[in-house]
Structure formats: C-alpha cells, structure tokens
Design an enzyme around this catalytic site. Structure first.
Site, PDB file in Angstrom:
ATOM      1  N   ASP A 297       0.874  -1.176   0.000  1.00 58.63           N
ATOM      2  CA  ASP A 297       0.000   0.000   0.000  1.00 58.63           C
ATOM      3  C   ASP A 297       0.908   1.222   0.000  1.00 58.63           C
ATOM      4  O   ASP A 297       1.986   1.171  -0.559  1.00 58.63           O
ATOM      5  CB  ASP A 297      -0.959  -0.054   1.202  1.00 58.63           C
ATOM      6  CG  ASP A 297      -2.273   0.685   0.963  1.00 58.63           C
ATOM      7  OD1 ASP A 297      -2.205   1.846   0.522  1.00 58.63           O
ATOM      8  OD2 ASP A 297      -3.343   0.124   1.214  1.00 58.63           O
ATOM      9  N   HIS A 331       1.424   2.039  -3.287  1.00 51.09           N
ATOM     10  CA  HIS A 331       0.363   2.817  -3.929  1.00 51.09           C
ATOM     11  C   HIS A 331       0.799   4.266  -4.115  1.00 51.09           C
ATOM     12  O   HIS A 331       0.366   4.934  -5.050  1.00 51.09           O
ATOM     13  CB  HIS A 331      -0.922   2.755  -3.110  1.00 51.09           C
ATOM     14  CG  HIS A 331      -1.648   1.446  -3.238  1.00 51.09           C
ATOM     15  ND1 HIS A 331      -1.378   0.546  -4.237  1.00 51.09           N
ATOM     16  CD2 HIS A 331      -2.652   0.906  -2.491  1.00 51.09           C
ATOM     17  CE1 HIS A 331      -2.173  -0.510  -4.103  1.00 51.09           C
ATOM     18  NE2 HIS A 331      -2.943  -0.318  -3.060  1.00 51.09           N
TER      19      HIS A 331
END
Length: 556
Positions: A297, A331
């Site tokens: 992430d 991300h």
C-alpha cells in the site's frame, strides 16, 4: 520572514494571510526546520537467552523476551540483544530506556497463533477501535529503540485477506489449497470464517458507546494488528533493521514526538491488503532518512486521524524531514492522507526516488475529513515506471487502488458544490521543485472541490516523460515554472477546468501535440501561459463548457 508577516498582519483575514504566506514560500522562505532529539542508552546489555529464550524456530519466546525488556528497563535501561537464531514470539511490549537490538543473523518471527494476541483498545485508520494486540507496541514511553540489522517478520500471511485479481492463476490455486474461505463471488480469500464475517460488517471493531472486546470476539480474526505501534512516546529510534510481512501496516507511530527512522528496510508482498510501509500519525519532530520501502500500500504516509475523531484529537503531523529514501512498489511514494483530519504542516521531502510506485507524490482526501494540509516543501525527486500519476492532488479519494486493474470500470465523479464546514478539507501552500519523471500515465493531476479549491501550489523545474500531460480541476493560484513535457497520447497537453489564477511560465512540449491547452468551465479565469514552446502544434487553444476566451492569455 513568515513569523514577521504573521505578527504584523495578525488582525487581517485568514485568506489574506494565506496569500502572503504563499508569496513568502514562493520566494524561498520556509519555516525553521525541526531539530529531532535523539536517544541515549546505558551500555549495560542483556541477552534474551539469559531469560530462557531459544532460537530454534519452535519455542514460543514471548515471556522470555518481555522479561528481558522489563529487567533492562528496571535497571535503568540498556540494550536487549536478540542474537543469531530464529526466535518465535507473541506480542512484545517495549519499556522505557530500552534498545531492542536484533542481530544480523537473527529473525524475530511473530506467531501465527491468533490466540497469542488479545483484543485491546487501539486505533484503526484514524479512529479508536478494538484490534488484536500489536506484535510490537509501547505507550507513554521515553527513550526507546529498535536497532540491529536483523529481520522482524510479522507473519502477515496468516492474517491478511487476498484478492484474486492480484495473483496469477497458479498462485491463487496454491493459496486456496491451503485452506481458508472464499467470499460469495470467490474473488477474495480469507484465512478463517471469522475473518470473512468481519469483512461483511461495516467498520468492524470501531469503538462505539457500550461495546466491549467481548462484542467483537466472533470477528477477532478480521481485526488485524499493525506490526509495530508506538503511542504517545518520546525520543524513538528505529534503525538498520528489516521490518516486513505485517498483518496490516508495518510501522505506525501515533501521537509521538522526536522520532527517527534511519536505514530501515520495510517490505511487504505487493498485494498485501493495507500493507503500508510507515504511517506517521499526529506526530511532531520526525526524521525518515536512508530507508527503503517495497510494500503493498502507501510507502511513506502522513496521517492525523479520520473525520470527527481526527478533528477532535486536533493533533497535526508537523515538523517532518524525509530525505534520501527509495520507494519501490507502493500505492504512493510519499503520501499525505486520506486520514488527515487533524492536519499536516511543515514537512520537507528531498532527495528521494520512486521506482515502480503506482503514484509518485500522492496527496489525497475527501469530503467529511476536514483538516488543513499546508507548508509542504519537496525537492529533488526521481521517478521511474509510474503506472499512475507522477504528482497527484485529489479531494475525491474513494478508497480504491490508485491504478485500475485490467477490465475494471469506474464511474465518473459527481461534481456538485456543497457548503463549506469543518468537514471540508483544505490543501494549500505546496512547493515542489526539481522533479524528474521517466514514464508515468499522467504528469500532473490536481482536482479540488467546487467549494474548496486546492490552492497556492508552486511547481518549478519539472521534467516529465508520460502518456498524458497536465490536468487541473477546481484549482486556484497554481504556478508552474520551467516545465518540460514529453507525452505520447495527450490531447490536450494541458486541461484546465474551472480553475483560476493559473500561471505557467516556461513550458516546453518536447513532441508535437494536436491541442496545446483546453480551457473548460465558465468559472475558469486569469490563466496566463508565457514562454511556451511547442513545435508543430496543430491547435494552440480550445474553450469548452462555457469557458470564455478572455480567461486565457497565451504568449509564445
């Protein structure tokens, strides 16, 4: 200079002061950088083996390790050594004045037995929540450290759900064959029935009046812990270790002060759900340097609480220096949000590289958060192979992966003006200089709200090779200076929607484009483009959706 301005004009409207601050920032004036206080420990050293620990990969060493930490603290502090070996443990609780040192030949592996982790009052994505006890934790401590060049492994694969879309067919079959359960449409694997039950509840584990830990026992397996959480601690050092394979976030300093992360390697599988690298939440005086992130992430993330809980806490993350770091898969390379309801300010990011990161610089929020993010200074950033936007500001964050999967369809954003309240977020006063991008889907994307534009953004000396160029939506007082763009499919090169006071001074399009700039929306005005160079451009400007031609001044 900024303090002088603030004192002299203290009685003037906030909007005017914000403008003055932006001008000061544009001319190189910045707040004073913080001094981060460092740890210091007595030379006394204890070994966990002295308390019965065995590094055979079989024995559970929770009690032995915690006893060593407690004894060290009670003696006045020192170093607790984890020597060579494979050390299995349940939750470890740090104590004052202790440096837990994981030797190079050591792996500290946390147990996959969920019974070792009791439900405790904790925090999840910015809100108070019941969660399983963190593998490593500490609260209200001073002078603590995690050091050594060994490995700390959270055994996250035992906890995490996995999306089928993120695995090859062979990987998926191997995973399913190990047990666990699938959701109804067989698109997500869960390690247990309890984990699946939790996923089917809205905000499972979030604290509500009258609830206790007993109310969440049936979904306990779903309430994954962050690997390392320090809460309200002062003078913290995390250095040299590899921290990996977390059940949820890897590193989560919460409401801490004087934190240093140095030469840390943070790793997670790329598909790891909520597998952030470091989430610095409501902290002040922080240094992150010479670290490497390769996670599932966001990589390096700034937070300050979610919605009302974050606003009520009222603790911004502030006075942060982030330098000389590398982020691989994540991300976002450097990220603010989306849980930034307590605000963020006075943050410096410099000399970092983002390689294969979904988005490079990612600033995200949404209505309902509130919070003010300001005074962000970014310099000398390299990016390569960015699947999404190189630089993104977005006030419509929707909690989905930043890059759509193949075949995935997403609905368009509904644009409407709402009243400005305490729930309205604000992004302002960003200075971004010296950015090199080789490969991205889009160079720059800024999307504010109709009622609250993203404003006072200054970008200078930016060199981008990407598929698409620049898009500004609901932005005000944006300055772009000395920008070069090499795009392969952008039409137009620059898209401006309902944006005002936009200055682009010195922009070069390195390849021919069909349309240089499209101005859209009747609210667009005072857009000035000077010193632009775009050889073989077929059409320089276009006006759509009631935009007036007087909104644009273009000088080649």
């Amino acid at each position: 200079m900024i303090n002088t301005i603030a004192k002299r004009y203290a009685k003037l409207p906030l909007t005017f002061l914000t403008g003055l601050l932006s001008i000061a920032i544009s001319y190189g004036q910045e707040p004073t950088r913080p001094t981060i206080k460092q740890v210091s420990f007595p030379k006394d050293t204890l070994h966990i083996t002295d308390y019965g620990a065995k590094g055979d990969g079989q024995q559970l060493n929770t009690e032995a390790i915690n006893n060593a930490i407690t004894a060290c603290s009670e003696k006045g502090g020192g170093v607790v050594v984890v020597p060579a070996g494979l050390w299995v443990s349940g939750p470890i609780v740090m104590k004052n004045n202790v440096n837990l040192h994981v030797s190079r030949e050591a792996v500290l592996l946390f147990s996959e037995d969920f019974n070792q982790y009791k439900l405790v009052e904790s925090n999840w994505e910015g809100e108070p929540a019941w969660r399983n006890q963190n593998p490593i934790s500490g609260k209200n401590l001073e002078n603590i450290a995690i050091t050594g060049s060994g490995v700390i492994d959270g055994n996250g694969g035992a906890w995490r759900m996995v999306k089928r879309s993120k695995m090859t067919e062979t990987q998926w079959k191997n995973l399913v064959s190990q047990g666990g359960v699938l959701n109804e449409n067989k698109s997500i694997w869960y390690p247990t029935e309890g984990s699946l039950r939790g996923a089917q509840q809205k905000k499972a584990g979030i604290m509500r009046p009258g609830t206790t830990a007993a109310d969440f026992q049936d979904v306990k397996d779903f309430l994954r812990p962050n690997l390392l959480v320090f809460t309200q601690c002062k003078r913290i050092l995390i250095a040299d270790v590899t921290i990996q394979n977390s059940p949820a976030w890897n590193l989560h300093p919460l409401m801490c002060e004087d934190l240093t992360l140095r030469n840390v390697s943070v790793r997670n599988p790329w598909y790891a759900q909520n597998g952030d690298g470091v989430d610095i939440e409501s902290c002040r005086n922080v240094l992150v340097e010479d670290c490497t992130f390769d996670v599932g992430d966001d990589g390096i993330c700034i937070k300050s609480g979610r919605d009302k809980a974050g606003r009520d806490r009222g603790m911004p993350t502030e006075n942060v220096i982030i330098r000389n770091n590398v982020v691989y898969h994540a991300h976002g390379g450097f990220v603010i949000g989306s849980e930034m309801s307590g605000g963020a300010r006075n943050i410096w990011v410099e000399d970092c590289s983002f390689i294969g990161t979904d988005i490079g610089l990612r600033f995200k929020t949404t209505r309902g958060r509130g919070g003010l993010v300001e005074n962000i200074f970014i310099n000398n950033i390299n990016m390569f192979d960015i699947p999404g936007e190189a630089i993104l500001f977005d006030m419509y964050y929707a909690a989905v992966d930043p890059v759509p999967l193949v075949g995935e369809e997403r609905s368009d954003i509904e644009t409407r003006r709402l009243p400005v309240t305490e729930e309205t977020p604000r992004f302002q006063n960003f200075v971004i200089r010296n950015v090199q991008v080789h490969g991205a889907d889009k160079g720059l994307f800024i999307r504010g709200l109709p009622e609250m534009h993203i404003q006072h953004i200054h970008l200078e000396d930016i060199h981008i090779k990407a598929k698409k160029g620049i898009e500004l939506i609901e932005a005000t007082n944006v300055q772009l200076k000395n920008i070069s763009l090499t795009v392969s499919s952008s039409n137009p090169l620059i898209q401006l929607d309902n944006s005002t006071n936009i200055t682009i001074d010195g922009l070069t399009a390195e390849k021919p484009v069909d349309l240089f700039v499209n101005v859209s929306g009747k609210a667009s005005r005072n857009i000035q483009l000077t010193r632009v160079k775009a050889d073989a451009t077929k059409k320089w400007s276009q006006f759509t959706n009631q935009a007036d031609q007087s909104a644009l001044t273009l000088k080649k």
